[in-house]
Write a protein that holds these residues in place. Sequence first.
Motif, short mmCIF file in Angstrom:
data_model
loop_
_atom_site.label_atom_id
_atom_site.label_comp_id
_atom_site.label_asym_id
_atom_site.label_seq_id
_atom_site.Cartn_x
_atom_site.Cartn_y
_atom_site.Cartn_z
N GLU A 41 0.85 -1.19 0.00
CA GLU A 41 0.00 0.00 0.00
C GLU A 41 0.89 1.25 0.00
O GLU A 41 2.01 1.20 0.51
CB GLU A 41 -0.88 0.00 1.25
N LEU A 43 0.87 3.88 1.84
CA LEU A 43 1.31 4.26 3.18
C LEU A 43 2.45 3.35 3.66
O LEU A 43 3.42 3.82 4.27
CB LEU A 43 0.15 4.22 4.17
N SER A 44 2.37 2.07 3.35
CA SER A 44 3.43 1.15 3.73
C SER A 44 4.74 1.50 3.02
O SER A 44 5.82 1.42 3.61
CB SER A 44 3.04 -0.29 3.40
N LYS A 45 4.64 1.90 1.77
CA LYS A 45 5.84 2.33 1.04
C LYS A 45 6.45 3.57 1.68
O LYS A 45 7.66 3.68 1.83
CB LYS A 45 5.50 2.60 -0.43
N SER A 46 5.59 4.50 2.07
CA SER A 46 6.08 5.73 2.71
C SER A 46 6.73 5.44 4.05
O SER A 46 7.80 5.98 4.37
CB SER A 46 4.93 6.72 2.90
N LEU A 47 6.08 4.57 4.85
CA LEU A 47 6.65 4.22 6.15
C LEU A 47 7.97 3.46 5.99
O LEU A 47 8.89 3.62 6.80
CB LEU A 47 5.66 3.41 6.96
#
Length: 128
Positions: A41, A43-47
């Motif tokens: 997702e 957001l997971s890539k950003s985190l």
Amino acid sequence: MIMLGFWLLMAASALSLFGAFFHGVIGGRMYMENINRTDLEPLSKSLSLVSWHVFTIFLLVGAISFLVVGFGLLSTIASYPVIVINLLGALLFIFLGLSGHKGLMKMPGAFLMATTAVCGFLGATWLV
């Protein structure tokens, strides 16, 4: 021994600074290319990117810490947390590498972190 301590702290600082540049710039690009090809997702890539660069920040702070301790702007005790984190990071690379994550053993992380910890410890010890 004081001069040797100074140069060992400068070596630890240089290793950390090299690591911060390589990890943050070159490694960051390679890492994000791989992450962006996944089905994670957004957001997971950003985190994941944040986690990657938190380590880059650690390397930069370590470089600065060894530098200011070497020049006597901070007590040698200020370098001990950075030394311990480098030692534990090296051990983590080795432990995970030997327990199924063989790709980690091909990376320079364990060697660089262990060398940084040794240079930092000996430099802080001999600087006093």
